[in-house]
Design a protein around this motif. Structure first.
Motif, PDB file in Angstrom:
ATOM      1  N   PRO A 296      27.708  -1.861  21.039  1.00 14.37           N
ATOM      2  CA  PRO A 296      28.594  -0.929  21.759  1.00 14.37           C
ATOM      3  C   PRO A 296      28.498  -1.127  23.264  1.00 14.37           C
ATOM      4  N   GLU A 297      29.611  -0.943  23.916  1.00 18.40           N
ATOM      5  CA  GLU A 297      29.653  -1.056  25.374  1.00 18.40           C
ATOM      6  C   GLU A 297      29.016   0.189  25.985  1.00 18.40           C
ATOM      7  N   VAL A 298      28.075  -0.035  26.892  1.00 17.96           N
ATOM      8  CA  VAL A 298      27.380   1.087  27.530  1.00 17.96           C
ATOM      9  C   VAL A 298      28.249   1.634  28.652  1.00 17.96           C
ATOM     10  N   ARG A 299      28.545   2.905  28.577  1.00 22.15           N
ATOM     11  CA  ARG A 299      29.330   3.565  29.618  1.00 22.15           C
ATOM     12  C   ARG A 299      28.528   4.721  30.191  1.00 22.15           C
TER      13      ARG A 299
ATOM     14  N   SER B  33      28.531   3.466  18.920  1.00 22.57           N
ATOM     15  CA  SER B  33      27.219   4.018  19.264  1.00 22.57           C
ATOM     16  C   SER B  33      26.610   4.731  18.066  1.00 22.57           C
TER      17      SER B  33
ATOM     18  N   LYS C 298      25.308   2.104  15.725  1.00 23.37           N
ATOM     19  CA  LYS C 298      24.064   1.542  16.258  1.00 23.37           C
ATOM     20  C   LYS C 298      22.874   2.442  15.950  1.00 23.37           C
TER      21      LYS C 298
END
Length: 388
Positions: free
Chosen positions: A181-184, A144, A147
């Motif tokens: 990035p994986e959104v959590r 993140s 990004k």
């Protein structure tokens, strides 16, 4: 080296004259007052002057960039020009006060990029240079961060192109190099679990954090907005948070209810710094406590770690609104969210205060019922026969 103030102060004389800057760049002042940028370079055994343009149409920084570009074309030694730090300062001047995350973005850029590449010429920073710089950040699992850094560095270069310091942005496609990035979502339990959460808060939290927890839950303000509340913002009808303290830069009113009034009075009574203008003051300074205070306390307790964060209290409230038939616009207004397109917001300027008064009464009644359930839960014996 010239400065912008010195250039502005230059006045015409009886004869044309010029003031040198660096690397052959000079500003020529005509008798008419016209100021022209010229670059003095050696060519075919003699020195010639190349006119680059007029001031102020071409600023000092732009002239230096043009001079560097021209000398590169002529295969001469490149002179000092527009650096990444210069471009970063330009970005700061344009973005300060215009983006809500400006301070965090600025500190992040300074830490990871400007401290390493700030002194480099802007046109010498290529995709491989930035990729090599950010690879360790990616390896540390901070996707993140990568990004956001890429987004802002590209923005800095775009501004530099628009200002005339670069002909094109070499970093326009660089985001394709790094994985997305994986959104959590921030952890938060279902609103039906609130009695259990409150029972744990009642058992573990000291008075200050307990007060902060209940006030955050009741108002549904963001953590930074909660701690910024000043006593002068509290009237008989509402807590009115000025636009500059809200994330969306829009004044927000939180309707007062008997329950919220009681929470405010309790917060006032436990304050150690009685002279502070803030409802949640720091102990020995004329400022409020950290916006991360509740988040750090929750993170430090195994009962809440990876299960609840301070911002998650807003999610609990929003879930309760959704399952209790609260109209979408009113629920979003309670969380100080902007709803609809820019055109819709231009016409719809109300904040649904009257219907929110009724909704907040119901929401606060639910919190109180959860607190009563929490007392029952805390009195139940555990498996060993002792009281919780």
């Amino acid at each position: 080296m010239l400065t912008s103030k010195e250039i502005q102060a230059l006045r015409p004389r009886e004869r044309r004259y010029q003031i040198t800057d660096q690397g052959g760049l000079a500003l020529r002042v005509q008798r008419s007052g016209v100021k022209s940028w010229v670059l003095r370079v050696p060519q075919n055994g003699r020195v010639i002057d190349i006119t680059l343009g007029h001031w102020p149409e071409i600023s000092l920084m732009q002239a230096r960039a043009l001079a560097r570009r021209k000398k590169r074309e002529l295969e001469l030694e490149p002179s000092g020009s527009y650096t990444l730090r210069d471009a970063f300062k330009f970005w700061c001047s344009k973005k300060k006060g215009r983006i809500s995350s400006y301070r965090d973005e600025k500190l992040r850029l300074e830490k990871y990029v400007i401290s390493r590449l700030g002194s480099r010429q802007l046109d010498s920073i290529t995709p491989p240079v930035l990729i090599k710089l950010l690879e360790p950040v990616e390896e540390a699992g901070k996707l993140s961060t990568v990004k956001r850094l890429l987004m802002r560095v590209r923005e800095i270069f775009d501004l530099a192109v628009n200002a005339g310091f670069l002909q094109a942005n070499p970093l326009s496609k660089i985001t394709k190099v790094f994985p997305v990035p994986e959104v959590r979502h921030m952890p938060a339990p279902d609103w039906k679990e609130l009695p259990v959460v409150i029972s744990q808060v009642e058992r573990l939290a000291p008075p200050k954090y307990k007060s902060l927890f209940y006030f955050s839950l009741a108002t549904l303000l963001r953590p930074g907005e909660v701690v910024s509340v000043r006593l002068e913002w509290i009237s008989e009808e509402a807590i009115t948070v000025p636009a500059e303290f809200m994330k969306m830069k829009r004044t927000h009113r939180v309707p007062l209810t008997p329950y919220l009034i009681a929470l405010i009075q309790e917060a006032k009574e436990i304050r150690k710094n009685k002279r502070s203008p803030y409802l949640f003051p720091a102990t020995n300074k004329n400022r409020h406590i950290s916006g991360q205070a509740l988040a750090k306390w929750l993170h430090g307790k195994p009962e809440f770690k990876n299960r609840l964060v301070a911002h998650g209290l807003r999610s609990i409230g929003r879930g309760w609104f959704a399952d209790n038939d609260v109209p979408f616009e009113i629920a979003e207004a309670a969380l100080a969210h902007l709803v609809g397109s820019q055109v819709v917001r231009a016409y719809q300027r109300g904040d649904y205060f009257a219907p929110r008064q009724k909704i907040m009464l119901s929401w606060h009644a639910y919190i109180q019922s959860c607190a009563q359930c929490a007392q029952v839960l805390s009195q139940k014996p555990d498996s060993t026969g002792s009281s919780d």
